[in-house]
Design a protein around this motif. Structure first.
Motif, PDB file in Angstrom:
ATOM      1  N   VAL A  14       7.902  45.259  48.478  1.00 13.02           N
ATOM      2  CA  VAL A  14       8.463  46.597  48.276  1.00 13.02           C
ATOM      3  C   VAL A  14       9.432  46.583  47.096  1.00 13.02           C
ATOM      4  N   VAL A  15       9.621  47.775  46.525  1.00 13.38           N
ATOM      5  CA  VAL A  15      10.670  48.003  45.541  1.00 13.38           C
ATOM      6  C   VAL A  15      11.589  49.063  46.132  1.00 13.38           C
ATOM      7  N   VAL A  16      12.872  48.720  46.269  1.00 12.06           N
ATOM      8  CA  VAL A  16      13.871  49.627  46.823  1.00 12.06           C
ATOM      9  C   VAL A  16      14.736  50.123  45.672  1.00 12.06           C
ATOM     10  N   ALA A  17      14.993  51.426  45.657  1.00  9.89           N
ATOM     11  CA  ALA A  17      15.854  52.030  44.643  1.00  9.89           C
ATOM     12  C   ALA A  17      17.044  52.681  45.329  1.00  9.89           C
ATOM     13  N   LEU A  18      18.243  52.366  44.848  1.00  7.52           N
ATOM     14  CA  LEU A  18      19.467  52.912  45.408  1.00  7.52           C
ATOM     15  C   LEU A  18      20.327  53.496  44.292  1.00  7.52           C
ATOM     16  N   SER A  19      20.929  54.633  44.552  1.00  7.72           N
ATOM     17  CA  SER A  19      21.935  55.197  43.647  1.00  7.72           C
ATOM     18  C   SER A  19      23.276  55.037  44.331  1.00  7.72           C
ATOM     19  N   LEU A  20      24.145  54.216  43.736  1.00 13.49           N
ATOM     20  CA  LEU A  20      25.405  53.841  44.363  1.00 13.49           C
ATOM     21  C   LEU A  20      26.573  54.046  43.419  1.00 13.49           C
TER      22      LEU A  20
END
Length: 99
Positions: A14-20
């Motif tokens: 999987v590729v996880v994308a987070l905006s933090l």
């Protein structure tokens, strides 16, 4: 791609994308991409880097360009500011966590 901030690749990873919020600068948001065997392992990689308090906001799945960027990086862990500047490249995670 499914909602939820990640996409499953044909090989099962999987590729996880987070905006933090950036841990290095006030008022700056960063987009972090993580490639891992599964979603929980991706989030564990971020927790191990000290980003435990920031693990919210993974509601937008990665774009095809983001998936390509993280798959071509040896660490499988990248970031850049959001909204991305026109010419800003992806950075290795170490550049975000340096004092």
């Amino acid at each position: 791609m499914p909602d939820g901030g990640f996409c499953k690749l044909p090989g099962g990873s999987v590729v996880v994308a987070l905006s933090l919020p950036s841990p290095a600068a006030e008022g700056v948001t960063v987009r972090i991409l993580v490639h891992a065997a599964n979603r929980s392992r991706a989030l564990t990689r971020l927790r191990n880097l000290g980003l435990r308090a920031y693990l919210r906001g993974n509601t937008h799945p990665p774009t095809p360009d983001e998936v390509t960027a993280v798959l071509h990086h040896p660490e499988g862990l990248l970031w850049r500011t959001t909204p991305s500047r026109a010419l800003e490249l992806w950075h290795p995670i170490g550049a975000l966590l340096r004092p």
